[in-house]
Structures are given as structure tokens and as C-alpha cells.
Design an enzyme around this catalytic site. Structure first.
Site, mmCIF file in Angstrom:
data_model
loop_
_atom_site.group_PDB
_atom_site.id
_atom_site.type_symbol
_atom_site.label_atom_id
_atom_site.label_comp_id
_atom_site.label_asym_id
_atom_site.label_seq_id
_atom_site.Cartn_x
_atom_site.Cartn_y
_atom_site.Cartn_z
ATOM 1 N N CYS A 111 0.821 -1.205 0.000
ATOM 2 C CA CYS A 111 0.000 0.000 0.000
ATOM 3 C C CYS A 111 0.862 1.266 0.000
ATOM 4 C CB CYS A 111 -0.979 -0.054 1.170
ATOM 5 S SG CYS A 111 -2.423 1.002 0.992
ATOM 6 N N HIS A 112 0.820 2.068 1.072
ATOM 7 C CA HIS A 112 1.593 3.307 1.165
ATOM 8 C C HIS A 112 3.010 3.086 1.700
ATOM 9 C CE1 HIS A 112 -2.429 5.028 0.783
ATOM 10 N NE2 HIS A 112 -1.850 6.170 0.464
#
Length: 180
Positions: A106-107
Site C-alpha cells: 500500500c503506502h
């Protein structure tokens, strides 16, 4: 094999911490929670507070030498806080310097950009990081999971919580290649 899970004290996406942790623990690996401060980390379900988890060690108390691999869970706030902590950035960089496998979802690749380990790498992430990662020297791809396996070590990346089954399969396969 001991595997470090690095998170900030607050903001990790809970499912991105717990699902890979459980998948690795079920195969006999020893996951350990590393953070920038002792005590507990607060997880989130997107923007809502979720559970807390006890920290095993801080980045100042340990090194990549103690682990065979590193997992970087996401959440927007988690990697944003980690990339501002010099010890956390150095901890991440040391896994790449040692050629040890790293997984990020994800991030989480934001901290990889900060660590300066992305030039020449191909990876995926949450789509909003695409420009940041390209600016850091990486090739960004839109795939459920991507394994970049080079002489500089293995990097497993994934886009989002919905991709966790593919992410977990990839880390089990790639981390399983490491001898303890």
C-alpha cells in the site's frame, strides 16, 4: 527465522499488519514488531482507530543483523511518520544493503523512497504513490503483487488490502528462500 515488521507508533493499517504476520507465524517464522518508540502501536481500519499491539523492540535497540527479512505494512500515516525518523530510514536501508528480502504494501513504499533504495527497481503500491516512486527512480506497475528479485535482494510489493492473499503468498514463497 525472525522477521521484522516495522511500524510507526500510530497509523498502521491493521489488516496489513495482522494478515502477513499470521501467514508467516503459521509457517513457523517468528514475526517481531519493531517501532520508533517502546510500548504499543495503534492500528487503524482505514481512518478508524483499531487495536493496539505490543512493540518487541525499537529501531534504536536492534539492527537488520537480528532479522532475516523485513515487512513494511501500510496505512497512510504509518510510512509518512516512519520516513521522518532517521533511525527507521536507516533500519530499512540496512536490509537492502545486506541483500535481505523486504516486503511493502500500500503506502509503505514511501519509506523506500526516503531510504534511497528504489533506483532501478520495479514495484507496485497504492496508486497515489506512483509519481513519488517514479521520481525516486523506480518503475511503477499496477499489479496485485510484484516481485523484484535482483542481485541487490528481493523486494515484494502490493497495492492494497484486497491484494493481501497474493502478497502473503509472495512473501511466504520469497522469504522461504532465505536460510535462517
Amino acid at each position: 527465522m525472525q522477521i521484522a515488521f516495522l511500524t510507526a507508533p500510530e497509523g498502521v493499517e491493521q489488516v496489513e499488519l495482522t494478515e502477513p504476520w499470521q501467514a508467516l507465524a503459521e509457517t513457523g517464522e517468528i514475526p517481531r514488531l519493531v517501532s520508533t518508540r517502546p510500548g504499543h502501536v495503534r492500528a487503524f481500519h482505514h481512518l478508524d482507530r483499531a487495536d493496539t499491539f505490543p512493540v518487541d523492540e525499537t529501531v534504536g535497540e536492534t539492527s537488520a543483523d537480528a532479522y532475516q527479512a523485513l515487512v513494511l505494512p501500510g496505512g497512510v500515516a504509518n510510512p509518512d511518520a516512519l520516513r521522518l525518523d532517521e533511525d527507521a530510514v536507516a533500519f530499512v536501508r540496512s536490509f537492502f544493503d545486506a541483500g535481505k528480502p523486504v516486503a511493502a504494501i500500500c503506502h509503505a513504499p514511501w519509506i523506500l523512497a526516503e531510504a534511497g533504495v528504489l533506483p532501478g527497481r520495479t514495484l507496485t503500491s497504492w496508486p497515489s504513490l506512483r509519481t513519488d516512486l517514479r521520481n525516486a527512480g523506480a518503475t511503477w506497475v499496477d499489479e496485485r503483487v510484484h516481485v523484484d528479485d535482483t542481485a541487490r535482494g528481493t523486494l515484494v510489493t502490493s497495492r492494497k488490502p484486497a491484494d493481501l492473499p497474493a502478497f502473503d503468498d509472495a512473501i511466504l514463497r520469497e522469504f522461504g528462500k532465505v536460510t535462517a
